[in-house]
Design a protein around this motif. Structure first.
Motif, short mmCIF file in Angstrom:
data_model
loop_
_atom_site.label_atom_id
_atom_site.label_comp_id
_atom_site.label_asym_id
_atom_site.label_seq_id
_atom_site.Cartn_x
_atom_site.Cartn_y
_atom_site.Cartn_z
N GLU A 1 -3.55 -2.58 -3.85
CA GLU A 1 -2.16 -2.69 -4.29
C GLU A 1 -1.93 -3.81 -5.28
O GLU A 1 -0.98 -3.78 -6.06
CB GLU A 1 -1.22 -2.87 -3.09
CG GLU A 1 -1.42 -4.14 -2.28
CD GLU A 1 -2.40 -3.95 -1.13
OE1 GLU A 1 -2.26 -4.65 -0.11
OE2 GLU A 1 -3.31 -3.09 -1.24
N LYS B 1 9.28 4.60 -0.75
CA LYS B 1 9.94 4.71 0.54
C LYS B 1 11.23 5.51 0.40
O LYS B 1 11.82 5.58 -0.69
CB LYS B 1 10.25 3.32 1.10
CG LYS B 1 8.99 2.52 1.43
CD LYS B 1 9.31 1.12 1.88
CE LYS B 1 8.04 0.41 2.34
NZ LYS B 1 7.05 0.27 1.25
N SER C 1 2.05 6.51 0.66
CA SER C 1 0.96 5.71 0.13
C SER C 1 0.57 6.14 -1.27
O SER C 1 0.64 7.32 -1.61
CB SER C 1 -0.26 5.82 1.05
OG SER C 1 -1.37 5.17 0.49
N LYS D 1 0.81 -1.22 0.00
CA LYS D 1 0.00 0.00 0.00
C LYS D 1 0.84 1.27 0.00
O LYS D 1 0.41 2.32 -0.48
CB LYS D 1 -0.95 0.00 1.21
CG LYS D 1 -2.04 -1.06 1.14
CD LYS D 1 -3.04 -0.91 2.26
CE LYS D 1 -4.12 -1.98 2.17
NZ LYS D 1 -4.90 -1.87 0.92
N LYS D 2 2.06 1.18 0.53
CA LYS D 2 2.96 2.33 0.55
C LYS D 2 4.22 1.97 -0.23
O LYS D 2 5.27 1.66 0.34
CB LYS D 2 3.30 2.71 1.99
CG LYS D 2 2.09 3.22 2.79
CD LYS D 2 2.49 3.63 4.20
CE LYS D 2 1.29 4.18 4.96
NZ LYS D 2 1.66 4.60 6.34
N GLU E 1 -2.57 4.89 -2.28
CA GLU E 1 -3.96 4.42 -2.24
C GLU E 1 -4.91 5.38 -2.95
O GLU E 1 -5.97 4.97 -3.42
CB GLU E 1 -4.41 4.23 -0.80
CG GLU E 1 -3.82 2.98 -0.14
CD GLU E 1 -4.41 2.72 1.22
OE1 GLU E 1 -5.43 1.99 1.28
OE2 GLU E 1 -3.87 3.26 2.22
#
Length: 796
Positions: free
Chosen positions: A497, A476, A489, A472-473, A491
């Motif tokens: 995802e 990074k 995220s 979902k994320k 979303e």
């Protein structure tokens, strides 16, 4: 069949053979290229003229038995880059014959390093493309009997032309012939396709008549056949060795493994299996047996003997040399090179290069998992790191070099997280337990761990940004200095995802925005303030929602490579505020007709060099080098006009220090010196070379400034400079300015600046080559007003 081609890089052809067509590169850039081929997997060996020749997958190397020197023959010297199946050296004619999987034959003339490309079989329309593989060469009385997947062809080494072709299957059909041998004026053939062993009299003069070929067996597949003195031996696919006696086969031995190479060396029969080499005398008495051992854990492929030394080809250690009387000790012989020709990703730092061999499909399927290790090139030496030294990290793919600490390198694993390397050694594997990385979650397999990490990039502040698929994320960041991780995220645009197969490439722009190539959602933009948006639909002028590559150029424009063409987002700054953003098509004039640049091409990678020119790789059309706006094609390199071993480009990386462009293909790695270097921050280290310019350099007067072998170079320039060259009395000789006088310009400038390098062809404003003398190079930074003066001596 008499159509041959000569590919030449080094010398002028002194003789042209009858009915031979000649093909060569339109421009000789051979000394701008370097090859980095793998020599671990040896397909075949042959000996002659005090050398042992070895065929790697698509390159040749020779080992001089007198000097112990190694030399290579690659696409740089003119080889095709195709997969080699067999080689044979002719002592009588001092040449090496090379047979390929597609029917191409190349002949390397040792006396002058020329390569003759024999294309008759390759281009024979009456033979299916799948039946053209070259299996074996058998030289006899000036003719070479070529065993192929369709039958036998004869080639005259005196006239360098084909003779007859023999289809020796039942009723004159095509049949696979693996090897031939000759005894008492009879030619024997070992056949597959249930063709058995066949023979015919050479002096019948009508071998083209299939009825002249006598079957010695009732069917069966035979993988090899070889004469030793007055005996003929053949190997059947059931691992059994037979002696041919009075047109009958007498079984002598059954091997544990199938013999994959059978040859005569002097009076010895040498048989190679994947685990053993057996050396027999002329009466089939075993003289010696060399075997794979724990120290040299590999598979054998082929073997030969020279002066009591056994030279064994392997799939992973090059050639192993051992003495025939003591086969317990081996010496590995191979040129320096990477582990494999199938690089997945490459990344260049300053004067080094990292290579990974992991993999995922175009649908982001990571299976089967690869345990292939890493390679890196440093100080012109290859360092190959095996899998067991990499903390169990599988499917290693993308590479990120810390610009503030070049000895620290992060390698993404499309299964296990991110591997950190320091000074060439694996130090930590970041995963779901010790970092901010996370595994995908599959409710049907709750214990499954899969951290599908792909592209990573460092920003200007030293923070690494990285992508994880199926979470979902997915975006990074990691700060190596503080050890802090953050996750962001998607979303808002990807609620589930698993609706996105995966994320590939990643680019960071000057405003801190992140641009992400995705399989299902086109290009995803993630702003420095946390806004997210995508560019993917036909209404947004995207030819496909499948984006393979993204690149930010010096003007902060986003170049987008999709499965079906090329696009550019010119206004990245307003993308997040624009309610209806669209990508732009590059339209060029092709013979006066407006045409979309690279329409429907599968774009595999895009890189921007120090000159803001674009290198664009494709799936099957080679690599393109475009001017900053894409309107001019500076180069289009393919296998037909360059040393590229394949037209399928897998990745591109550019050394920012010297502008060398590394190009990974499906069949090997090469590089090209384009000269487009990155600008410096200051003029302190600017210099001019060669200096002095001597007559023997012969670099003055060229009209092609893109060929950096010619011309005088000024390096270490800042981004926006004006350069005046005057004589010692202050008279202006020539002048150039950044962003104006470009090498790629149709104006054909005599003096041009691209990025951190300028190049001058030695001509003055009157288009004449300047005289001998001392010249001043006056450099002015138009932004900082920094100046520098260099002196240049020209001797003509």
């Amino acid at each position: 069949m008499t159509r041959n081609r000569i590919t030449m890089f080094k010398q002028t052809i002194l003789a042209v053979f009858l009915l031979i067509s000649i093909s060569s590169f339109s421009q000789d850039f051979s000394n701008l290229w370097e090859g980095y081929f793998s020599y671990f997997n040896v397909k075949d060996v042959t000996e002659g003229n005090d050398k042992v020749y070895a065929a790697a997958e698509n390159a040749i190397f020779s080992y001089d038995l007198l000097t112990n020197e190694l030399e290579t023959i690659t696409t740089i010297e003119g080889l095709s880059g195709r997969i080699i199946q067999t080689i044979e050296y002719s002592e009588e004619f001092q040449l090496l014959m090379i047979g390929y999987d597609n029917g191409l034959i190349e002949i390397y003339f040792e006396s002058n390093s020329e390569i003759l490309s024999v294309v008759d079989i390759l281009e024979k329309e009456s033979i299916s493309p799948g039946l053209k593989g070259i299996n074996h060469f058998n030289e006899y009385n000036g003719l070479v009997y070529i065993s192929t997947d369709y039958g036998i062809s004869a080639y005259d080494l005196n006239r360098l032309e084909f003779g007859d072709t023999y289809f020796i299957g039942n009723g004159g059909t095509q049949i696979k012939v693996n090897q031939t041998t000759i005894l008492n004026n009879e030619i024997y053939a070992a056949c597959s396709n249930n063709g058995g062993v066949r023979k015919a009299l050479l002096d019948m003069g009508d071998l083209i008549d299939y009825q002249q070929w006598q079957g010695l067996t009732v069917g069966g597949d035979y993988v090899s056949i070889q004469r030793v003195e007055d005996k003929v031996y053949t190997v059947r696919s059931n691992k059994a060795l037979f002696e041919v006696l009075n047109n009958n086969l007498n079984q002598l031995f059954v091997y544990t493994d199938l013999p994959i190479d059978t040859r005569k060396v002097n009076t010895n029969l040498v048989i190679t299996t994947e685990n053993d080499v057996f050396v027999y005398d002329e009466n089939f008495n075993l003289i010696e047996n060399a075997s794979v051992n724990s120290e040299f854990d590999t598979q054998f492929t082929t073997a030969t003997i020279v002066d009591s030394q056994v030279y064994i080809g392997t799939i992973s250690l090059g050639i192993l040399q051992t003495h025939i009387s003591n086969t317990n000790e081996y010496i590995s012989i191979k040129p320096d090179g990477p582990t494999s020709n199938t690089a997945f990703k490459i990344q260049s730092g300053i004067n080094d290069l990292w290579v990974t061999y992991g993999d995922y499909t175009e649908f982001f399927n990571s299976f089967p998992l690869r345990q292939r290790g890493l390679s890196y090139l440093s100080e012109e030496q290859w360092n190959n790191i095996p899998f067991d030294s990499l903390l169990t990290a599988r499917n290693l793919v993308d590479i990120a070099i810390n610009p503030f600490n070049p000895n620290q390198v992060f390698i993404s694993s499309f299964k296990d997280g991110i591997l950190e390397m320091n000074n060439g050694e694996a130090t930590i594997l970041y995963n779901q337990d010790n970092s901010g990385l996370e595994s995908l979650f599959n409710p049907n397999f709750p214990n499954f761990i899969g951290i599908r990490q792909s592209a990573s990039q460092f920003d200007a502040s030293g923070v690494m940004w990285t992508l994880t698929s199926k979470v979902k994320k997915p975006l990074k960041s990691y700060d190596p200095n503080s050890g802090q991780w953050q996750a962001f995220s998607f979303e808002e645009i990807i609620p589930n995802e698993f609706d996105e197969l995966g994320f590939g490439d990643l680019a960071l722009d000057a405003n801190g925005n992140k641009w992400i190539a995705s399989y299902s959602n086109g290009v995803i933009g993630y702003s420095s303030t946390g806004e997210i948006k995508k560019l993917f639909s036909e209404e947004q002028n995207m030819p496909s929602s499948v984006v393979k590559s993204v690149a930010i150029d010096d003007r902060n424009q986003l170049w987008i490579g999709t499965f079906k063409g090329l696009r550019v987002l010119y206004n990245t700054s307003n993308f997040f505020d624009d309610p209806d953003p669209t990508a732009s098509t590059i339209v060029i004039l092709d013979d006066g007709i407006p045409t979309e640049l690279l329409s429907n091409q599968f774009i595999t990678d895009i890189k921007v060099d120090g000159s803001n020119n674009k290198w664009v790789g494709t799936l099957d059309s080679g690599i393109f080098y475009f001017s900053p706006d894409g309107q001019e094609t500076i180069y289009h390199f393919t296998t037909s006009n360059s040393p590229l071993p394949s037209n399928s480009i897998t990745d591109i990386s550019i050394d920012p220090g010297n502008g060398r462009v590394y190009i990974s293909t499906s069949r090997g790695l090469v590089s090209f010196s384009s000269g487009g270097t990155k600008p410096e921050e200051e003029l302190e280290n600017a210099y001019v070379y060669p200096n002095p310019v001597r007559p023997e350099y012969n670099i003055l007067g060229s009209n092609d400034l893109n060929n950096i072998n010619n011309g005088i170079k000024i390096k270490g320039l800042t981004e926006n400079v004006n350069i005046k060259i005057t004589d010692i009395e202050g008279n202006l000789v020539t002048e150039a300015q950044s962003r104006v006088n470009l090498r790629s310009s149709k104006a054909n400038y005599n003096f041009a600046i691209d990025g951190g390098t300028a190049i001058w062809n030695g001509k003055n404003l009157g288009n004449n080559i300047v005289a001998s003398g001392v010249y001043l190079v006056l450099i002015s930074d138009l932004d900082s007003f920094e100046t520098k003066v260099l002196k240049l001596l020209i001797v003509r």
